[in-house]
Design an enzyme around this catalytic site. Structure first.
Site, PDB file in Angstrom:
ATOM      1  NE  ARG A  71     -23.888 -11.249   0.934  1.00 53.90           N
ATOM      2  CZ  ARG A  71     -24.507 -10.488   0.063  1.00 53.90           C
ATOM      3  NH1 ARG A  71     -25.712 -10.807  -0.353  1.00 53.90           N
ATOM      4  NH2 ARG A  71     -23.938  -9.404  -0.413  1.00 53.90           N
TER       5      ARG A  71
ATOM      6  NE  ARG B 280     -22.174 -11.164  -3.076  1.00 54.78           N
ATOM      7  CZ  ARG B 280     -22.361 -10.068  -3.675  1.00 54.78           C
ATOM      8  NH1 ARG B 280     -23.440  -9.864  -4.325  1.00 54.78           N
ATOM      9  NH2 ARG B 280     -21.497  -9.129  -3.640  1.00 54.78           N
TER      10      ARG B 280
ATOM     11  CG  ASP C  65     -26.572 -11.155  -3.857  1.00 57.49           C
ATOM     12  OD1 ASP C  65     -26.978 -10.407  -2.945  1.00 57.49           O
ATOM     13  OD2 ASP C  65     -26.229 -10.735  -4.975  1.00 57.49           O
TER      14      ASP C  65
ATOM     15  CG  ASP D 128     -29.288  -8.267  -5.468  1.00 58.33           C
ATOM     16  OD1 ASP D 128     -28.999  -7.931  -4.305  1.00 58.33           O
ATOM     17  OD2 ASP D 128     -28.439  -8.531  -6.334  1.00 58.33           O
TER      18      ASP D 128
END
Length: 162
Positions: A85, A94, A97, A99
């Site tokens: 990343r 990306r 990712d 989150d």
């Protein structure tokens, strides 16, 4: 070991071997210390939001974890780095990712981590898989997931077959 808290992780990738990276990340999430893998949503294909580049492959993973929110965030960032990343600019394409969307009922204003994730209520690629794995989940200070999904109906997203 701390008591386990339910955490929801948004998964996404739109560069390279996206599905392989996401599957590997799921295995790494399941292996985190003080953490139990609960499951994940189906895979979804979505168009980038506020960005350009190829479509994303997305899902939401569910963990029960004893890791504190910042410790979990740092673990997610380490997994992203292992998958190459880069962050050359905001919303760049990306390889991976991850989150942290929700960590129990934690409400955290920042600066390093904001919980719940500050944009999760605006993104179909988060809301639809989140509704799949937790249909009755209530987001602090927000309407139901059904209403939030309806508000994002104009965003391109497709649930993929298993």
């Amino acid at each position: 070991m701390r008591p386990l808290v339910r955490a929801y992780i948004g998964l996404g990738a739109n560069l390279g071997a996206a599905r392989a990276a996401l599957q590997s990340a799921c295995e790494q999430l399941a292996a985190l210390p003080e953490t139990r893998w609960v499951g994940r949503s189906a895979w979804y294909r979505s168009a980038p939001v506020d960005a350009s580049g190829p479509d994303y492959l997305n899902a939401v993973a569910v963990l029960d974890t004893g890791l504190a929110p910042l410790a979990l965030l740092h673990a997610l960032q380490a997994i992203e780095l292992e998958h190459g990343r880069l962050r050359p600019y905001r919303n760049a394409p990306r390889t991976l990712d991850l989150d942290l969307l929700l960590h129990g009922d934690a409400v955290q204003p920042g600066p390093e981590l904001i919980l719940p994730h500050p944009r999760l209520h605006e993104r179909a690629f988060v809301l639809q898989p989140l509704r799949e794995v937790a249909p009755d989940l209530a987001l602090p200070g927000r309407p139901s997931l059904d209403l939030l999904c309806a508000a994002c109906a104009d965003q391109a997203i497709e649930r993929l077959p298993s």
